[in-house]
Write a protein that holds these residues in place. Sequence first.
Motif, mmCIF file in Angstrom:
data_model
loop_
_atom_site.group_PDB
_atom_site.id
_atom_site.type_symbol
_atom_site.label_atom_id
_atom_site.label_comp_id
_atom_site.label_asym_id
_atom_site.label_seq_id
_atom_site.Cartn_x
_atom_site.Cartn_y
_atom_site.Cartn_z
ATOM 1 N N ILE A 232 0.833 -1.203 0.000
ATOM 2 C CA ILE A 232 0.000 0.000 0.000
ATOM 3 C C ILE A 232 0.867 1.252 0.000
ATOM 4 C CG2 ILE A 232 -1.578 1.369 1.431
ATOM 5 C CD1 ILE A 232 -2.920 -1.274 2.234
ATOM 6 N N ARG A 233 1.919 1.233 0.808
ATOM 7 C CA ARG A 233 2.756 2.421 0.951
ATOM 8 C C ARG A 233 3.736 2.627 -0.201
ATOM 9 N NH1 ARG A 233 4.315 1.916 7.431
ATOM 10 N NH2 ARG A 233 2.264 2.589 8.240
ATOM 11 N N SER A 234 4.194 1.545 -0.814
ATOM 12 C CA SER A 234 5.256 1.676 -1.810
ATOM 13 C C SER A 234 4.823 1.387 -3.249
ATOM 14 C CB SER A 234 6.419 0.742 -1.453
ATOM 15 O OG SER A 234 5.996 -0.617 -1.459
ATOM 16 N N VAL A 235 3.688 0.690 -3.432
ATOM 17 C CA VAL A 235 3.221 0.337 -4.773
ATOM 18 C C VAL A 235 1.909 1.039 -5.108
ATOM 19 C CG1 VAL A 235 2.564 -1.534 -6.328
ATOM 20 C CG2 VAL A 235 4.362 -1.904 -4.614
ATOM 21 N N PHE A 236 0.964 0.990 -4.195
ATOM 22 C CA PHE A 236 -0.351 1.594 -4.433
ATOM 23 C C PHE A 236 -0.364 3.068 -4.034
ATOM 24 C CE2 PHE A 236 -2.566 -2.775 -3.662
ATOM 25 C CZ PHE A 236 -2.064 -3.221 -4.872
ATOM 26 N N ASN A 237 0.728 3.765 -4.298
ATOM 27 C CA ASN A 237 0.847 5.168 -3.892
ATOM 28 C C ASN A 237 0.904 6.120 -5.080
ATOM 29 O OD1 ASN A 237 3.327 4.375 -4.812
ATOM 30 N ND2 ASN A 237 4.508 5.346 -3.186
ATOM 31 N N GLY A 238 0.606 5.629 -6.291
ATOM 32 C CA GLY A 238 0.623 6.489 -7.467
ATOM 33 C C GLY A 238 -0.509 7.492 -7.472
ATOM 34 N N ALA A 239 -0.357 8.527 -8.288
ATOM 35 C CA ALA A 239 -1.369 9.585 -8.345
ATOM 36 C C ALA A 239 -2.717 9.064 -8.790
ATOM 37 C CB ALA A 239 -0.904 10.696 -9.286
ATOM 38 N N GLU A 240 -2.735 8.001 -9.598
ATOM 39 C CA GLU A 240 -3.995 7.450 -10.109
ATOM 40 C C GLU A 240 -4.167 5.993 -9.695
ATOM 41 O OE1 GLU A 240 -6.386 9.138 -11.555
ATOM 42 O OE2 GLU A 240 -5.200 10.973 -11.366
ATOM 43 N N ALA A 241 -3.750 5.671 -8.459
ATOM 44 C CA ALA A 241 -3.920 4.319 -7.912
ATOM 45 C C ALA A 241 -5.138 4.309 -7.002
ATOM 46 C CB ALA A 241 -2.682 3.901 -7.128
ATOM 47 N N TYR A 242 -6.076 3.403 -7.265
ATOM 48 C CA TYR A 242 -7.335 3.369 -6.518
ATOM 49 C C TYR A 242 -7.631 1.968 -5.996
ATOM 50 C CZ TYR A 242 -8.164 7.814 -8.912
ATOM 51 O OH TYR A 242 -8.057 9.091 -9.390
ATOM 52 N N ALA A 243 -8.203 1.941 -4.808
ATOM 53 C CA ALA A 243 -8.783 0.704 -4.291
ATOM 54 C C ALA A 243 -10.175 0.556 -4.893
ATOM 55 C CB ALA A 243 -8.875 0.751 -2.770
ATOM 56 N N VAL A 244 -10.480 -0.627 -5.401
ATOM 57 C CA VAL A 244 -11.809 -0.909 -5.946
ATOM 58 C C VAL A 244 -12.687 -1.392 -4.805
ATOM 59 C CG1 VAL A 244 -13.143 -2.278 -7.589
ATOM 60 C CG2 VAL A 244 -10.831 -1.509 -8.189
ATOM 61 N N CYS A 245 -13.747 -0.647 -4.493
ATOM 62 C CA CYS A 245 -14.604 -0.959 -3.348
ATOM 63 C C CYS A 245 -16.066 -1.002 -3.777
ATOM 64 C CB CYS A 245 -14.451 0.100 -2.245
ATOM 65 S SG CYS A 245 -12.756 0.457 -1.762
ATOM 66 N N LEU A 246 -16.829 -1.908 -3.163
ATOM 67 C CA LEU A 246 -18.279 -1.888 -3.339
ATOM 68 C C LEU A 246 -18.852 -0.756 -2.506
ATOM 69 C CD1 LEU A 246 -19.052 -5.711 -3.123
ATOM 70 C CD2 LEU A 246 -19.014 -4.294 -5.181
ATOM 71 N N LYS A 247 -19.856 -0.086 -3.021
ATOM 72 C CA LYS A 247 -20.435 1.049 -2.307
ATOM 73 C C LYS A 247 -21.010 0.649 -0.952
ATOM 74 C CE LYS A 247 -21.617 4.249 -6.036
ATOM 75 N NZ LYS A 247 -22.713 4.916 -6.790
ATOM 76 N N LYS A 248 -21.486 -0.591 -0.854
ATOM 77 C CA LYS A 248 -22.200 -0.983 0.359
ATOM 78 C C LYS A 248 -21.324 -1.008 1.598
ATOM 79 C CE LYS A 248 -21.670 -5.960 -0.415
ATOM 80 N NZ LYS A 248 -22.398 -7.246 -0.625
ATOM 81 N N ASP A 249 -19.984 -1.222 1.442
ATOM 82 C CA ASP A 249 -19.142 -1.263 2.635
ATOM 83 C C ASP A 249 -17.813 -0.515 2.487
ATOM 84 O OD1 ASP A 249 -17.639 -2.931 1.016
ATOM 85 O OD2 ASP A 249 -18.225 -4.763 2.063
ATOM 86 N N ASN A 250 -17.496 -0.048 1.259
ATOM 87 C CA ASN A 250 -16.286 0.739 1.006
ATOM 88 C C ASN A 250 -14.995 -0.008 1.346
ATOM 89 O OD1 ASN A 250 -15.237 3.147 -0.072
ATOM 90 N ND2 ASN A 250 -14.895 3.997 1.963
ATOM 91 N N LYS A 251 -15.031 -1.340 1.301
ATOM 92 C CA LYS A 251 -13.835 -2.135 1.584
ATOM 93 C C LYS A 251 -13.197 -2.580 0.272
ATOM 94 C CE LYS A 251 -15.145 -3.924 6.127
ATOM 95 N NZ LYS A 251 -15.311 -5.153 6.958
#
Length: 418
Positions: A199-218
């Motif tokens: 999360i800290r070293s790879v998923f830190n790009g300007a356009e990096a997003y977690a894909v989450c379902l709206k119902k729980d945002n996980k």
Amino acid sequence: MRVISFYDSERQEHWLNEIKRSDWSASAFLYKLLSENIFFKTLGEGSRVLLLTEGDELISHCTFSEYDDIQPTELTPWAGFVYTFPEHRGHRYAGLLFHEIERLAKERNIPEIYLSSNHKGLYEKYGFEYKTQLVDIYGEPTGVFIKRIKQTLETERLVLRRWKDDDAEDLYLYAKDPEVGLPAGWPPHKDVEHSLNVIRSVFNGAEAYAVCLKKDNKPIGAIELMYNLRESDNAGECELGFWLAKPFWGRGIIPEAGREMLRRAFVDLGMKKVWCGYYDGNEKSKRVQQKLGFRFVRTKKNVPVVLLNETRTEKINCITREEWENMITVEVKYIMKPGQRDNFYNAIISQGIDRAAKDENGNLRYDFEIPENEEDILYLHELWRDGEALDAHARMPHYKALGRLKAEYVKETIIKKE
């Protein structure tokens, strides 16, 4: 083309001379600030000069600064000194500079940026909105535009948001599965600490997003637009990457997220081309890319997969802005004869109409939706590569078979085409 920072360049004298070529008075003032070493004193210590270059040629320039020509004001920071040389206008090259500004703003957790200009209708295409009119340092009225920095994107079912340290446990839950990472070229996560480091070293790009379902945002997956990687080594181009947790396969989640990311790339960020690739044997990724409209470009053999210490064959695909703009979306609402929705839908499935449509060369999406709270209503969501593909669809036997079923079960059909 590349976006570079003037103060990070070892060729500052060359770029000063390029700025001096401009016939715009504001460019002359920027030259003065830089050549007399008073840029930071005038515009703020954390300010940047951004240059869009191609080889030795300067295409466009702008600044990202604490102050601009409206002072005093609490509004900050500013995009300023935006200029494209006349021979390069008409290509939205300024959008590449604005994208870099947005990336810097995200790094600093800045929610909005401002721009001073009297040119209405010009900066709106880059996501700016007219806010108000103020007076500049010369006593002249000037318009103030605002661009809100998006930290989240939304689709019908999904929230695409920035990754947080608190997501580490959810990430590990899915990323430890070898069926998720290995086809994409990365090893299963070993523990929660491993996931936190990613999360800290790879998923830190300007356009990096977690894909989450709206119902729980996980987070249940990841999606990102990346720059200066492999095929996308040019300004105006980027690369799409994604993965999804196994329990959520087969629900159309990544195609839904991918469509929003393509909109983000071409509309918000002004990209001209998006690349994507998959390793031989990764049929799920191949199908997603087909659904999004990517076309095959080339095969690359003996590609190093560094994290797995091996080589693979990779298929490279791309989609241009023009191809994306030519796609046709069709939204169909079927209002059924009383009590006939299930009979209609079951007949479609049993006759293989949906599968035949999905197998057409120009089809990118063909999904039926049964709404929970609307009786006697059925939706059909279609996406076609272009008008020619949609016309060909209308000549297919399964299209005519659907028409016969509609005559039997449907009271009214409402079609919206974009």
